[in-house]
Design a protein around this motif. Structure first.
Motif, PDB file in Angstrom:
ATOM      1  N   VAL A  62      28.536  43.452  41.607  1.00  0.00           N
ATOM      2  CA  VAL A  62      29.673  44.363  41.659  1.00  0.00           C
ATOM      3  C   VAL A  62      30.730  43.869  40.674  1.00  0.00           C
ATOM      4  CG1 VAL A  62      31.495  45.327  43.118  1.00  0.00           C
ATOM      5  CG2 VAL A  62      29.211  44.904  44.070  1.00  0.00           C
ATOM      6  N   PRO A  63      31.056  44.649  39.665  1.00  0.00           N
ATOM      7  CA  PRO A  63      32.018  44.187  38.655  1.00  0.00           C
ATOM      8  C   PRO A  63      33.458  44.229  39.173  1.00  0.00           C
ATOM      9  CG  PRO A  63      31.341  46.426  38.180  1.00  0.00           C
ATOM     10  CD  PRO A  63      30.526  45.989  39.362  1.00  0.00           C
ATOM     11  N   ARG A  64      34.336  43.537  38.481  1.00  0.00           N
ATOM     12  CA  ARG A  64      35.767  43.577  38.801  1.00  0.00           C
ATOM     13  C   ARG A  64      36.296  44.999  38.757  1.00  0.00           C
ATOM     14  NH1 ARG A  64      38.117  38.235  37.447  1.00  0.00           N
ATOM     15  NH2 ARG A  64      36.455  37.178  36.312  1.00  0.00           N
ATOM     16  N   GLY A  65      37.289  45.261  39.593  1.00  0.00           N
ATOM     17  CA  GLY A  65      37.994  46.540  39.515  1.00  0.00           C
ATOM     18  C   GLY A  65      37.371  47.648  40.327  1.00  0.00           C
ATOM     19  N   ILE A  66      36.242  47.361  40.966  1.00  0.00           N
ATOM     20  CA  ILE A  66      35.634  48.384  41.828  1.00  0.00           C
ATOM     21  C   ILE A  66      36.437  48.517  43.120  1.00  0.00           C
ATOM     22  CG2 ILE A  66      33.611  48.873  43.263  1.00  0.00           C
ATOM     23  CD1 ILE A  66      33.019  49.527  40.425  1.00  0.00           C
ATOM     24  N   LEU A 115      48.795  35.267  30.278  1.00  0.00           N
ATOM     25  CA  LEU A 115      47.807  36.189  30.840  1.00  0.00           C
ATOM     26  C   LEU A 115      47.107  35.545  32.021  1.00  0.00           C
ATOM     27  CD1 LEU A 115      45.366  38.284  28.698  1.00  0.00           C
ATOM     28  CD2 LEU A 115      44.536  37.022  30.672  1.00  0.00           C
ATOM     29  N   ASP A 116      47.039  36.264  33.135  1.00  0.00           N
ATOM     30  CA  ASP A 116      46.282  35.825  34.311  1.00  0.00           C
ATOM     31  C   ASP A 116      45.108  36.760  34.542  1.00  0.00           C
ATOM     32  OD1 ASP A 116      48.134  33.837  34.882  1.00  0.00           O
ATOM     33  OD2 ASP A 116      49.256  35.120  36.282  1.00  0.00           O
ATOM     34  N   VAL A 117      43.925  36.234  34.537  1.00  0.00           N
ATOM     35  CA  VAL A 117      42.779  37.045  34.946  1.00  0.00           C
ATOM     36  C   VAL A 117      42.848  37.237  36.452  1.00  0.00           C
ATOM     37  CG1 VAL A 117      40.264  37.099  35.123  1.00  0.00           C
ATOM     38  CG2 VAL A 117      41.360  36.281  33.018  1.00  0.00           C
ATOM     39  N   THR A 118      42.558  38.457  36.885  1.00  0.00           N
ATOM     40  CA  THR A 118      42.633  38.791  38.316  1.00  0.00           C
ATOM     41  C   THR A 118      41.324  39.443  38.745  1.00  0.00           C
ATOM     42  OG1 THR A 118      43.442  41.017  37.907  1.00  0.00           O
ATOM     43  CG2 THR A 118      45.105  39.261  38.033  1.00  0.00           C
ATOM     44  N   ASP A 119      41.254  39.779  40.030  1.00  0.00           N
ATOM     45  CA  ASP A 119      40.007  40.414  40.495  1.00  0.00           C
ATOM     46  C   ASP A 119      39.891  41.856  40.033  1.00  0.00           C
ATOM     47  OD1 ASP A 119      42.041  41.345  42.048  1.00  0.00           O
ATOM     48  OD2 ASP A 119      41.090  40.878  43.962  1.00  0.00           O
ATOM     49  N   TYR A 120      40.965  42.444  39.482  1.00  0.00           N
ATOM     50  CA  TYR A 120      40.894  43.814  38.973  1.00  0.00           C
ATOM     51  C   TYR A 120      40.833  43.862  37.457  1.00  0.00           C
ATOM     52  CZ  TYR A 120      45.945  42.947  38.439  1.00  0.00           C
ATOM     53  OH  TYR A 120      47.149  42.405  38.109  1.00  0.00           O
ATOM     54  N   GLY A 121      41.081  42.744  36.807  1.00  0.00           N
ATOM     55  CA  GLY A 121      41.121  42.714  35.347  1.00  0.00           C
ATOM     56  C   GLY A 121      42.055  41.601  34.917  1.00  0.00           C
ATOM     57  N   TYR A 122      43.236  41.946  34.446  1.00  0.00           N
ATOM     58  CA  TYR A 122      44.246  40.921  34.237  1.00  0.00           C
ATOM     59  C   TYR A 122      45.641  41.521  34.224  1.00  0.00           C
ATOM     60  CZ  TYR A 122      43.980  42.131  29.157  1.00  0.00           C
ATOM     61  OH  TYR A 122      43.980  42.759  27.940  1.00  0.00           O
ATOM     62  N   ARG A 123      46.618  40.622  34.369  1.00  0.00           N
ATOM     63  CA  ARG A 123      48.000  40.997  34.110  1.00  0.00           C
ATOM     64  C   ARG A 123      48.483  40.091  32.992  1.00  0.00           C
ATOM     65  NH1 ARG A 123      50.563  38.493  39.662  1.00  0.00           N
ATOM     66  NH2 ARG A 123      50.021  36.334  39.207  1.00  0.00           N
ATOM     67  N   TYR A 124      49.389  40.592  32.211  1.00  0.00           N
ATOM     68  CA  TYR A 124      49.878  39.723  31.147  1.00  0.00           C
ATOM     69  C   TYR A 124      51.276  40.130  30.743  1.00  0.00           C
ATOM     70  CZ  TYR A 124      49.446  42.702  26.954  1.00  0.00           C
ATOM     71  OH  TYR A 124      49.596  43.647  25.988  1.00  0.00           O
ATOM     72  N   ALA A 125      51.914  39.198  30.018  1.00  0.00           N
ATOM     73  CA  ALA A 125      53.263  39.448  29.540  1.00  0.00           C
ATOM     74  C   ALA A 125      53.362  39.069  28.075  1.00  0.00           C
ATOM     75  CB  ALA A 125      54.271  38.627  30.341  1.00  0.00           C
ATOM     76  N   ILE A 172      52.992  36.593  44.957  1.00  0.00           N
ATOM     77  CA  ILE A 172      52.225  36.436  43.722  1.00  0.00           C
ATOM     78  C   ILE A 172      50.794  36.096  44.106  1.00  0.00           C
ATOM     79  CG2 ILE A 172      51.918  35.014  41.668  1.00  0.00           C
ATOM     80  CD1 ILE A 172      54.925  34.775  41.529  1.00  0.00           C
ATOM     81  N   GLU A 173      49.879  36.824  43.562  1.00  0.00           N
ATOM     82  CA  GLU A 173      48.476  36.595  43.899  1.00  0.00           C
ATOM     83  C   GLU A 173      47.965  35.299  43.297  1.00  0.00           C
ATOM     84  OE1 GLU A 173      47.091  41.249  43.844  1.00  0.00           O
ATOM     85  OE2 GLU A 173      46.228  39.789  42.454  1.00  0.00           O
ATOM     86  N   GLN A 174      46.923  34.828  43.883  1.00  0.00           N
ATOM     87  CA  GLN A 174      46.181  33.732  43.271  1.00  0.00           C
ATOM     88  C   GLN A 174      45.509  34.273  42.019  1.00  0.00           C
ATOM     89  OE1 GLN A 174      46.104  30.584  44.158  1.00  0.00           O
ATOM     90  NE2 GLN A 174      44.718  30.047  42.478  1.00  0.00           N
ATOM     91  N   THR A 175      45.699  33.591  40.938  1.00  0.00           N
ATOM     92  CA  THR A 175      45.037  34.080  39.732  1.00  0.00           C
ATOM     93  C   THR A 175      43.726  33.334  39.536  1.00  0.00           C
ATOM     94  OG1 THR A 175      46.179  32.502  38.334  1.00  0.00           O
ATOM     95  CG2 THR A 175      47.222  34.655  38.640  1.00  0.00           C
ATOM     96  N   VAL A 176      42.803  34.030  38.908  1.00  0.00           N
ATOM     97  CA  VAL A 176      41.469  33.440  38.696  1.00  0.00           C
ATOM     98  C   VAL A 176      41.551  32.390  37.594  1.00  0.00           C
ATOM     99  CG1 VAL A 176      39.097  33.953  38.066  1.00  0.00           C
ATOM    100  CG2 VAL A 176      40.435  35.582  39.408  1.00  0.00           C
ATOM    101  N   HIS A 213      49.438  45.526  33.091  1.00  0.00           N
ATOM    102  CA  HIS A 213      48.174  45.266  33.791  1.00  0.00           C
ATOM    103  C   HIS A 213      47.036  45.960  33.068  1.00  0.00           C
ATOM    104  CE1 HIS A 213      50.141  43.592  37.359  1.00  0.00           C
ATOM    105  NE2 HIS A 213      51.048  44.518  37.166  1.00  0.00           N
ATOM    106  N   PHE A 214      45.920  45.284  33.034  1.00  0.00           N
ATOM    107  CA  PHE A 214      44.661  45.916  32.613  1.00  0.00           C
ATOM    108  C   PHE A 214      43.758  45.950  33.835  1.00  0.00           C
ATOM    109  CE2 PHE A 214      40.246  44.797  30.985  1.00  0.00           C
ATOM    110  CZ  PHE A 214      39.868  46.122  30.840  1.00  0.00           C
ATOM    111  N   ILE A 215      43.444  47.169  34.258  1.00  0.00           N
ATOM    112  CA  ILE A 215      42.551  47.347  35.402  1.00  0.00           C
ATOM    113  C   ILE A 215      41.241  47.897  34.867  1.00  0.00           C
ATOM    114  CG2 ILE A 215      42.241  48.547  37.599  1.00  0.00           C
ATOM    115  CD1 ILE A 215      45.409  48.708  37.593  1.00  0.00           C
TER     116      ILE A 215
END
Lengths: 424, 424, 424
Positions: free
Chosen positions: B385-389, B214-224, B420-424, B240-242
């Motif tokens: 401002v929360p993630r995913g806005i 799982l990678d936390v991202t600026d919109y939420g996370y992506r995971y496998a 591939i984005e930089q993951t948080v 993805h979880f947005i």
């Protein structure tokens, strides 16, 4: 608007609340006489001011109104046996007369005379106008019997019906004393329709937005909605509000016979109201069977289940709203003038939050009714007698007419030949 | 597990609650565009974040979203007339435009100009992806419009549906971002069945219990979910979880066309959720009428009443559970993959008591979502401002494949050719 | 009457309440054995003392009774799979045996051994008398198995049924240990009827109001209703009350076979009761299929839905009360002796307000039961063993007869040849 506190004060009617105590100073419609068709017929459940009661017609044709629950073990007297001047609980056979006395007990040896130690709650009743009325207040304060023009009309000339409204009582009353909504909510869009309502060529509809004239009286108030028609004429429609929940208004049968009509919004409990509807012929002609169907109002046996008194058009089915009819024939798309009233009043929720209203000049009669009700609560709390207890309202009528601009509307709200009363 | 306090914090969404205020910073799906098929069509009730609203499409094809209750006397605008760029209350004829301005009043003399003193609550809306979205937060914080890969797909290639789930929104989301249940709850017991679900020969089912990356991202996370198949191969499925309630997952039509799909779990109120379901073809081939029935999911018009959006398989009928089918054909005995999800999630009660859970490693994505939601509540409370806005999620896709053990799952969760984005 | 406090004390049975803790010291009927007809059959929902449980019969024919909600994420095990000695949650495949141990987990890699850290609530069960009984109290206090005369009767000679009563358990019990109502509520008005009940020529009905004689015992009490018939004879009917909710009474089949019968009023929760009904032949003749229909009681498959155990005559349809039958054939106009009991007891509301009762001498058995229940609550609170835990009641029977005025009723409440016990 009302504060949340005053809103609660006016809408809560259980025993011990200020408005509940005030209501209990008036005679209350409890049920229709015809629900108890003959002596010793089956008893009927009545819920009134939040109290569960049982009505029965005894062997001598008197109506008893008892606490639903037997004082012994609290079984319901609904299942009871209506026997020789008393209602007998089937659980242990305790029998009560219409004064609440226990007159027999099957489960205790008679030599114990235990029955003499027991009584139940019983309210005095009387029957006028095809309605059984109950007095639920302090015995020493018992008011004079209700006495309206409509309760004096012969049965041939009057019809009375009832229907449950799923709101607090005040919401119903406030619709009924609000002339301003009537030619809007009940408007037809075309003269080419047989649906009930006010057609576009009706002066009630043609008139401009009304101004309201209102006289406070010793019974409540009388008022008129005055709608300018043109340079010389106005449309006037007069009403009475008799405390605490009576309305008198002019009406007209489908065949054009002039009627006087009215409603009573009687609290079942805080969130349900039994609306009583009456109207009588002001001519020599009696009402016909067709008149008694109240098709245009939606209150009669075609529209209301005569066992449960639930309306067939109700919230669960969106009042059978027809959006196509709403586009082309009637303002609401709902059939039945009082069905329209119930639809819109129930849509406000069981007890509308009056602290969020925005009232205007057209709401003057509504505002005045609230003032009088708050005054009555204070009067009762202070030990006094509120307005409308004395039957000074016994001869009131209401009327509707197109008249010259300078006509006196007050004459129209009195029986022919009456003097205009001194207004408060 | 969550403490009872945090459970309440995440699940309560009425105005003024911390999560309610956080939700109101995002654009909310309010209804399907097709529920308002044409200008001046009948208005529709919308309950969103515990607020009762009325949506209408005005004469200029714009969608208004107003407080259900007229500010005058609180009658419901559901019964209103959708007329010439405004919705008119039928009680007294007050008319509001889609900005909430009172533009006409039938019951007050026009010379009073009383209408200019009145306005009602109105939320801005926009339409993308076949959905009407509303912004219910502070005007100065209004977010950029929603912009997903799926909202950019031509209507020919996408289907969107909705269905009511009788639970809190978080219970739905937590099912949707939990890959671990999918090949269990939705499993078939035999390849010899036409019922929907994952057959025993599907690598999703054949694989061992997954580990989650799982990678936390600026919109939420992506995971496998990564499931070992044998010495050399793994099964990978990415999601993805947005924030706050969007899921994106890989899917496949009954005829085998690869799809990208997802859900949105939109709070109706604390105990009811409107689940929006979308899926689109990732090939040139458009979706067929058959595809739009969503038979395998149980979300389409054969399975959900298209007026009330209540599922035909529901708690009241035990989701038509067939114990014989459960013995021999499918793990649950319930037909429809999302019907199975609703059955099991509704069985937990309207708001599951998360203080009584026992979570394991397979619940890692669920745990991470809660952390991000709690973080968002703190961020909003602190004025941030929360993630995913920001719509940084606009190009995300998801995929599923059997790959060598050392393959990089992260590439599968991006559109072809993306970095591939930089993951948080 | 009871104070409101004592009324709440006796009627509230959730875990942690004084009466709830007291109830949990006794074996509780949980369901009928026939509801789980064979190993690995579908699980069944059980609500008992306010707890939601799932019963299942495992592969080895043992009955498990688990917390309804999986300890993982709180999904209902009702949807679970009953597999090889365990019940498996369909959400993530966690499987529990009848001791509550987690014996398999499909969603976590097995090498983690995470399942060994997890268990769920499981109650011990046993089966006697065609009933599955559960023990829900502290393990170190587990009582001896229930052992009644009726649980020793061969299946050929006994019938057991159950039906939901929509009241608190105590309301049912108080009807069952109240001999005084029986020949009143269940009376027939004429010998010329085939409806169930006591005919006017029955000495039970012909007798005068009863006096009650009562012995407190180590299991509860035994008592008799004694009704004078004439100078020389009395009618005697004996009963037992076995703590906390068992009744034993004399009965008679429609064809006249003497029976011993009884009820158990088992709390589903504070406002619902599962009434178990049993009766057995005291002769060599087995019960017939007709006997098992329990027509005269209204408890059998003709009168009660055998899936939901809801009575077909219920509050929603006024128990199919026929006012004409009430006038001419039976005291209530309702068919079925126990249907009459449920009608009258449900009419008192879900939890009757005993602070508003007016009890007389005929209520002596009711009053005594309350005293014993209050005593049991104090005993359990003080760490002691309440009455009725030890199966000293195992041989009790009950009888009814017309006897000389000086006959000893105590002999009638014991099996033939028994010694009269020392009474407390």
């Amino acid at each position: 608007m009302l504060s949340r506190e005053d809103n609660a004060l006016l809408t809560r009617v259980e025993r011990g609340t200020p408005m509940g105590d005030t209501m209990r100073r008036y005679w209350m419609p409890a049920l229709l006489s015809r629900e108890l068709p003959e002596p010793d017929c089956p008893p009927v459940r009545v819920r009134l001011l939040g109290e569960d009661l049982i009505a029965f017609r005894d062997t001598q044709n008197r109506v008893g109104l008892l606490d639903e629950y037997c004082p012994h073990r609290r079984a319901s007297l609904y299942f009871g046996r209506n026997e020789e001047c008393g209602l007998r609980c089937v659980y242990h056979g305790w029998k009560f007369d219409l004064d609440g006395r226990c007159v027999d007990m099957m489960n205790e040896p008679s030599e114990l005379q235990f029955k003499d130690k027991v009584a139940t709650v019983a309210y005095p009743t009387l029957e006028v106008g095809g309605v059984v009325w109950a007095y639920m207040g302090p015995p020493e304060r018992k008011a004079a019997p209700p006495d309206f023009a409509w309760t004096r009309v012969p049965a041939t000339h009057i019809t009375v019906s009832k229907v449950i409204q799923e709101t607090n009582w005040l919401q119903g009353l406030e619709g009924g004393i609000d002339t301003s909504h009537a030619p809007i909510l009940h408007r037809l869009l075309t003269t080419n329709t047989s649906r009930p309502g006010f057609k576009p060529d009706n002066p009630f509809v043609r008139g401009k937005a009304p101004t309201l004239a209102l006289d406070v009286t010793d019974y409540g108030y009388r008022y008129a909605g005055i709608r300018p028609l043109n340079e010389t004429s106005i449309h006037v429609r007069t009403y009475h509000f008799i405390m605490p929940f009576h309305q008198i208004r002019p009406s007209r049968s489908e065949s054009g016979v002039p009627l006087v009509a009215g409603h009573m919004w009687v609290p079942i409990d805080d969130e349900h109201t039994m609306v009583y509807n009456w109207e009588y012929s002001t001519t020599d002609a009696p009402l016909t069977d067709e008149d008694r169907l109240e098709r245009r109002l939606g209150n009669g046996p075609l529209d209301v289940d005569q066992t449960t008194f639930r309306a067939k058009r109700n919230r669960g089915n969106n009042y059978l709203l027809d959006r196509q009819v709403q586009k082309t024939e009637s303002f609401t798309g709902i059939d039945g003038i009082n069905a329209q009233d119930r639809a819109i009043q129930e849509s406000m929720g069981p007890v509308v939050d009056r602290s969020r209203e925005h009232l205007g000049p057209a709401d003057r009669a509504v505002i005045q009714a609230r003032r009088l009700l708050l005054e009555a609560v204070r009067t009762v709390t202070d030990g006094g007698v509120p307005r409308g207890i004395e039957p000074t309202y016994a001869k009131l009528v209401a009327a509707e007419a197109v008249v010259p601009r300078d006509a006196d509307w007050r004459e129209m709200s009195l029986p022919a030949g009456s003097q205009i009363e001194q207004t408060v």
